[in-house]
Write a protein that holds these residues in place. Structure first.
Motif, PDB file in Angstrom:
ATOM      1  N   THR A  97       0.846  -1.183   0.000  1.00 30.77           N
ATOM      2  CA  THR A  97       0.000   0.000   0.000  1.00 30.77           C
ATOM      3  C   THR A  97       0.884   1.236   0.000  1.00 30.77           C
ATOM      4  O   THR A  97       2.075   1.167   0.298  1.00 30.77           O
TER       5      THR A  97
ATOM      6  N   ALA B 216      -0.527  -6.111   0.027  1.00 30.92           N
ATOM      7  CA  ALA B 216      -1.845  -6.460  -0.498  1.00 30.92           C
ATOM      8  C   ALA B 216      -1.675  -7.530  -1.566  1.00 30.92           C
ATOM      9  O   ALA B 216      -0.927  -7.334  -2.530  1.00 30.92           O
TER      10      ALA B 216
ATOM     11  N   GLU C 181      -6.242  -2.072  -3.620  1.00 34.25           N
ATOM     12  CA  GLU C 181      -7.164  -3.111  -3.162  1.00 34.25           C
ATOM     13  C   GLU C 181      -8.264  -3.428  -4.177  1.00 34.25           C
ATOM     14  O   GLU C 181      -8.632  -4.594  -4.354  1.00 34.25           O
TER      15      GLU C 181
ATOM     16  N   TYR D 115      -4.916  -8.457   2.867  1.00 29.67           N
ATOM     17  CA  TYR D 115      -3.559  -8.078   3.240  1.00 29.67           C
ATOM     18  C   TYR D 115      -2.796  -9.307   3.732  1.00 29.67           C
ATOM     19  O   TYR D 115      -3.390 -10.273   4.228  1.00 29.67           O
TER      20      TYR D 115
END
Length: 698
Positions: free
Chosen positions: A348, A358, A492, A549
């Motif tokens: 991230t 991620a 995401e 994650y």
């Protein structure tokens, strides 16, 4: 009534003072009127005088029209008449008449001189009734009607049609087509499968180019086979993790492909991470090998642990084997397909501290490519400059879409605005993938320098990674033409929407429309759809939502959709707008305030080069806004003028109490502003109230 005046009316189930909440707020017209794409208040209403606005509208069969309008009649809760400033023959009147049972009759009269008088009385009546229904639902809090689930569905036919149009699926020599399809069938739509398929179809075509080398698809295939075999000999196994800390160059792509052929997971390390952050990421993810450019050798050397170290961009003797050395000493035998494709872990952005990993999903097929190609008209064989970092979701997307298109990728290792233009001109590139700060640096070049390079081949400038101001979009489009495409998404959710040049002309701050196979919903705090024109949290659904994650966490979900963490709305014509981050909203004096509209307004000031607005504690109001402004060269701005300017355009509680002038904004490696550093006492700033100094370089 004159024959050339068209009238229509509709009844709303709310009293006039409630209906006026919409009718008296021109900046919200685009949320309810499909023909209006943009309306900005340039002079607010004052006693005895109505507001003046800049409006963009598009009749259903007409071209985009931009003009200034002013309210020649403005009686709150009763009547407003908008008239064109340049052409006073054009006007629109809206009257609100109270009815029994707290209802309102909305009466609209329209005068549009020829050739723009395109609405018949029956069409206007239908339009007014449709607008009235939206306003009614909005004021009642009734959810917007659900979209047709088939409207944007990625059917086999639509996907195939998109891929054929882009040239991904095309006729060719039977043996080469067979090799292409066999590779995709065995390896899936992965980097390993895609580059192997491209090598089977067009082995002699250019695939990768950087400042040191050029590779064909055939050469990339052989080198990645050798590298995979070399890594396997040194202990890398399927499902192991391999970390890459590289800038954009051919060896990084080859390393990526080699890991895919081994079935190993790739952890992409941000080149802007501190040594301590790198150590923490490696400690969490436990890679068996780290492949890194020599400039990061010291960072990797200081990390504790037993793992293979390989140099991907040798500059000096670092004591590690290089990728070229491993390739030279390995066999060229092809690897057998793995049981589970290697996964990709993207970090991230890390704007609030150490980033999290991620897990990106493995594409289920070529539908992921079709989604982007549905809105961005790339074509097979295009030459693409990739300036966005490959460790970033957008640079990764460029590599993946380039693989599907058998595109030639010109990889920019260290971004330089003029060098990027030189690359486009010399290689006759069709597209540029970049993050907004890079485009800003290109725009900052003097026109005499930009004029040295022939950019006529450039059809597409694809941007993502952070918001672009309306002022920037307008200036870039005026300078380079209708080539700008803006993707809104995240690590995401991958993508949510794409704004094409038509969208950006109509509404410069829009995030655009959903690509094929993607859904967006605006939900309230209870995860219910908001009413038409309402704001709420943005949720996204597509086949590329992340797998969670690496620490086991994830993001909220609702209705098979995933939260983005952003707040926004959808206008009456289906365009998405992002108001700001949910966690950036402040409550000032009981009012909800987002920094982004303030930033957008400030960016329209000629003397403002960059701006960031954040919330800070306030003893009286709970919180207040603080603005950090980078002035343009030779600009002289005063904090009091900044506050007065915002007060004219936005609500009182949106006016920043604190105004600081700074030489630059803190950014990470992908250009995203690190707002958490703005409140750091060590960050350079001028105290509130002073004139902005003349900073060099902007």
């Amino acid at each position: 009534m004159r024959d050339d005046v068209v009238q229509a009316s509709s009844v709303l189930a709310h009293p006039p003072e409630r209906v006026w909440e919409v009718v008296g707020a021109p900046e919200r017209y685009s949320r309810f009127v499909p023909e209006i794409s943009w309306c900005e208040v340039v002079e607010p209403a004052s006693p005895g005088r109505g507001p003046r606005c800049l409006i963009r509208l598009r009749p259903r069969r007409g071209e985009l029209v931009e003009e200034q309008i002013h309210a020649v009649v403005h009686r709150s809760g009763e009547h407003v008449v908008w008239r064109g400033v340049a052409d006073e023959r054009s006007w629109v009147s809206v009257e609100l008449h109270p009815l029994p049972d707290s209802r309102t009759e909305l009466v609209a009269r329209l005068m549009l001189p020829s050739p723009r008088a395109e609405l018949s009385r029956s069409a206007l009546k239908r339009s007014v009734q449709e607008i009235a229904r939206r306003i009614d639902r909005h004021l009642s809090g009734d959810p917007a009607p659900p979209e047709d689930p088939q409207r944007n569905k990625a059917t086999t036919l639509r996907t195939a049609s998109t891929l054929v149009r882009a040239g991904v699926l095309s006729a060719g020599r039977p043996d080469k087509v067979a090799r292409q399809l066999t590779s995709l069938a065995q390896w899936g739509a992965t980097l390993a499968g895609g580059y192997q398929a491209a090598a089977g179809r067009a082995p002699a075509e250019p695939a990768l180019h950087d400042e040191r080398c050029a590779r064909t698809f055939g050469q990339t295939e052989e080198r990645s086979n050798r590298l995979a075999n070399a890594l396997a000999e040194r202990g890398v196994r399927p499902r192991d993790r391999v970390a890459l800390m590289c800038r954009n160059h051919a060896a990084m792509v080859e390393s990526f492909i080699a890991c895919g052929k081994l079935g190993a997971d790739v952890v992409l390390l941000n080149t802007g991470l501190s040594a301590s952050a790198v150590a923490k990421v490696i400690a969490v993810h436990q890679p068996v090998a780290v492949l890194a450019d020599d400039e990061f050798a010291r960072v990797i050397t200081d990390v504790r642990g037993e793992f293979l170290r390989v140099s991907t961009w040798p500059e000096a003797e670092a004591g590690y084997p290089t990728v070229d050395e491993l390739i030279a000493g390995a066999k060229p035998a092809r690897r057998k397909p793995v049981d589970r494709p290697g996964r990709i872990v993207v970090l991230t952005s890390g704007t609030t501290g150490v980033p999290k990993g991620a897990r990106r999903p493995t594409p289920k097929g070529v539908g992921a490519a079709a989604a982007l190609l549905d809105r961005i008209p790339l074509r097979s064989g295009d030459r693409i400059v990739v300036a966005a970092p490959l460790f970033h979701t957008w640079g990764l997307a460029a590599m993946q879409i380039g693989m599907a298109l058998r595109a030639s990728l010109a990889l920019v290792r260290r971004f330089d605005a003029e060098e990027t233009l030189r690359t486009i001109a010399e290689q006759r590139c069709d597209a540029l993938f970049a993050v907004p700060i890079m485009l800003q640096r290109i725009l900052d070049l003097p026109s005499r320098i930009r004029g040295r390079y022939d950019l006529s081949s450039l059809r597409i400038v694809a941007s993502s990674g952070s918001a672009m101001s309306g002022a920037f979009v307008h200036e870039f489009t005026e300078t380079f033409g209708d080539v700008l495409y803006n993707l809104y998404g995240s690590t995401e959710v991958s993508w949510a929407s794409i704004a094409d040049p038509d969208d950006l002309r109509a509404a410069p701050t829009t995030a655009g429309r959903c690509p094929l196979g993607t859904r967006v919903a605006i939900l309230d705090e209870d995860r219910r759809p908001v009413p038409p024109g309402g704001e709420g949290q943005i949720f996204v659904g597509n086949e590329m939502l992340f797998d969670g994650y690496t620490d086991g966490g994830s993001l909220p979900r609702a209705h098979d959709l995933m939260a983005t963490g952003d707040v926004g709305y959808v206008d009456a014509d289906g365009r998405l707008f992002v108001t700001g981050r949910a966690d950036e909203m402040i409550v000032s004096g009981g009012e909800n305030v987002f920094p982004r509209p303030v930033e957008e307004a400030l960016m329209a000031l000629p003397g403002v080069y960059e701006v960031a607005v954040v919330g800070v504690p306030d003893t009286e109001y709970g919180q207040r806004l603080a603005a950090y402004i980078v002035p343009r060269r030779n600009a002289r701005l005063h904090a009091e003028d900044i506050r007065a300017y915002i007060h004219q355009r936005l609500a009182r509680f949106a006016v920043p109490r604190d105004v600081y002038f700074v030489p630059e904004l803190p950014r990470n490696a992908t250009g995203k502003v690190l707002k958490r550093l703005l409140n750091d006492d060590t960050w350079p700033m001028d105290p509130d109230g002073g004139l902005a100094p003349v900073w060099p370089g902007h």
